[in-house]
Design a protein around this motif. Sequence first.
Motif, short mmCIF file in Angstrom:
data_model
loop_
_atom_site.label_atom_id
_atom_site.label_comp_id
_atom_site.label_asym_id
_atom_site.label_seq_id
_atom_site.Cartn_x
_atom_site.Cartn_y
_atom_site.Cartn_z
N LYS A 19 2.09 4.74 30.26
CA LYS A 19 2.03 4.70 28.74
C LYS A 19 1.62 5.05 27.47
CE LYS A 19 4.49 0.71 26.39
NZ LYS A 19 4.32 -0.47 26.10
N VAL A 20 2.20 6.36 26.64
CA VAL A 20 1.83 6.95 25.70
C VAL A 20 2.15 6.35 24.50
CG1 VAL A 20 2.00 9.33 24.26
CG2 VAL A 20 2.30 9.64 27.36
N TYR A 21 1.53 6.20 23.61
CA TYR A 21 1.40 5.57 22.54
C TYR A 21 1.47 6.73 21.38
CZ TYR A 21 1.03 1.27 24.56
OH TYR A 21 0.67 0.36 25.57
N LYS A 22 2.69 7.02 20.27
CA LYS A 22 1.85 7.82 19.41
C LYS A 22 1.27 7.07 17.97
CE LYS A 22 5.43 10.03 21.82
NZ LYS A 22 7.68 10.98 20.57
N MET A 23 1.13 6.01 17.81
CA MET A 23 0.98 5.34 17.02
C MET A 23 1.07 5.88 14.96
SD MET A 23 -1.10 3.02 17.51
CE MET A 23 -1.25 2.01 19.71
N LYS A 24 2.41 6.47 14.94
CA LYS A 24 3.37 7.29 13.97
C LYS A 24 4.03 5.70 13.16
CE LYS A 24 1.35 10.81 15.16
NZ LYS A 24 0.59 11.24 14.50
N ILE A 25 4.15 4.91 13.37
CA ILE A 25 4.99 3.94 12.54
C ILE A 25 3.96 2.51 13.43
CG2 ILE A 25 7.03 2.57 11.73
CD1 ILE A 25 8.59 5.22 13.28
N LEU A 26 3.69 2.58 11.83
CA LEU A 26 2.55 1.04 11.48
C LEU A 26 3.55 -0.19 10.68
CD1 LEU A 26 -0.90 2.42 10.86
CD2 LEU A 26 0.68 2.36 13.29
N LEU A 27 3.75 -1.22 11.35
CA LEU A 27 4.15 -2.41 10.30
C LEU A 27 2.92 -3.37 10.01
CD1 LEU A 27 6.91 -4.37 11.11
CD2 LEU A 27 4.75 -5.73 10.69
N ALA A 28 2.39 -3.74 8.71
CA ALA A 28 1.40 -4.59 9.12
C ALA A 28 1.98 -5.85 7.86
CB ALA A 28 0.44 -4.10 7.74
N ALA A 29 1.73 -7.02 9.03
CA ALA A 29 1.94 -8.03 8.36
C ALA A 29 0.84 -8.53 7.34
CB ALA A 29 2.35 -9.28 9.77
N VAL A 30 2.26 -9.12 5.80
CA VAL A 30 0.79 -9.15 5.13
C VAL A 30 1.72 -10.75 4.33
CG1 VAL A 30 -0.15 -8.82 2.79
CG2 VAL A 30 0.57 -7.45 4.31
N ASP A 31 0.24 -11.76 4.47
CA ASP A 31 0.91 -13.31 4.11
C ASP A 31 0.66 -13.51 2.50
OD1 ASP A 31 -2.05 -13.05 4.69
OD2 ASP A 31 -1.73 -15.38 5.87
N LEU A 32 0.23 -12.71 1.98
CA LEU A 32 -0.84 -12.59 0.08
C LEU A 32 -1.62 -13.67 0.14
CD1 LEU A 32 2.92 -12.27 -1.23
CD2 LEU A 32 1.27 -10.34 -0.57
N GLN A 33 -2.29 -14.01 1.52
CA GLN A 33 -3.10 -14.93 1.59
C GLN A 33 -4.29 -14.48 1.17
OE1 GLN A 33 -2.29 -18.59 1.08
NE2 GLN A 33 -0.54 -17.46 0.88
N LYS A 34 -5.76 -15.17 1.93
CA LYS A 34 -6.53 -14.31 1.31
C LYS A 34 -7.16 -13.91 2.69
CE LYS A 34 -11.95 -15.67 1.46
NZ LYS A 34 -13.24 -16.89 1.33
N GLY A 35 -8.27 -12.83 2.31
CA GLY A 35 -7.91 -11.44 3.60
C GLY A 35 -6.87 -10.81 3.44
#
Length: 309
Positions: A19-35
Motif C-alpha cells: 500500500k502506497v501512502y502519498k500524504m498529499k491531503i491532510l485533515l486536522a480535527a480541531v476542537d478549539l479546546q486546550k491543545g
Amino acid sequence: MQKTGKLRQGAGERLCNKKVYKMKILLAAVDLQKGSEQVIERAAMLAVELKARLHLVHVIDEAMVLYEPMVEISVRRRLQQGAVQALEQLVSSLPSEQRAHIEPHVILGKPSQALAHKAIEIGADLIIAGPQHQEPVQELFLGTTVERLLRHCTMPVLVVNGSGPQPYRQLVAATDFSRSSHHALRAGLALAPQARVSLVHVFEPPVLLGFLRQENVHPDSMMAHQRTRIEQEVREEMSHFIAEDEHHRIDTRIVSGEVKKAITAVVEESQAQLLVLGYHGRQGISRLLVGNLAMSFLSAPPCDVLVAR
C-alpha cells in the motif's frame, strides 16, 4: 507471540499488494479546546514538509443546538461565527509559509460521522487529531470518535500529544507482521521521510515456564533455544517486510516481555517522537496490534501516535 513457524507465510502477498501512502491531503480535527494549537502547529508543519494541502475542520456537535427551530438557527449561527473566528485566529498565528497550505472548515453534525464524511469528500490521506479531553461532553476527537474513525475510515489517524514543533526524527514502529502493521509502517515512513526507524517485534515468554521448573526441565536453556529460533525467523521475515531502499534508516529490535511495556520501553529509550501501530493483529499468530492495544496507547500516549488499519 512465540508461535513463529508460519511467519513467512504471506510475505510475498504483502509485497505484491504494498500500500502506497502519498500524504498529499491532510485533515486536522480541531476542537478549539486546550491543545488545539499543538494539533494545528504539527499539521501545518507536516503540510509544508510533505507539500500537502491541509484542511482544518471544526465540528459543531449537533447535540448542542437541539432547541426550538428559531432559537436553533440563532444559536447555530453564533456558534459557527465564533468557530470561524477562532480558527482564523489560530491560523493567523502561524508563519506565512504555513498559512498558504491551509483551508479552514466549520461543519455541523455528529463528530465522528462528520469528520469521516469530510475526509472522504476531500480524499484525505491522513486524519490528525488531539489527545482526549476529560469532560464527557467534550470527548470529540479521541475515545469514541477516533475509535469510530479507525473502524470506518481507511486512512491512518495521527494523534498529536504535544511532541513539540520539531520534525519527526525518531519513530518506533511495532510489528507482528500483520497486513495492518505493514500498512502502519508504510504510513509512518511516508509521514516522516527523514526519520530513523526502530522496527520492534515483541515475543512473550512461554506460559509453561513454571510447569517446566516443576518437571526439572531447564527453562533458561529452553528459552535461549526458543529465542534463537524466533530471532532467526523474525529476521528472515523482516528481510521480506522491509523494502531494500529503506534498509538504511531502519533498525530492527526483537524483545521479549509484556507487549505494551516492551514497546513503551523502546519508545522511552530511543526518545522517539512518533509511535506507529497497526489496528488489527495477525489472526492466529499474534494479538500484538489489535484495536484494544492501539486504543490503550491512545488513551495515554507516550508521544505522538500514528495508527493505521
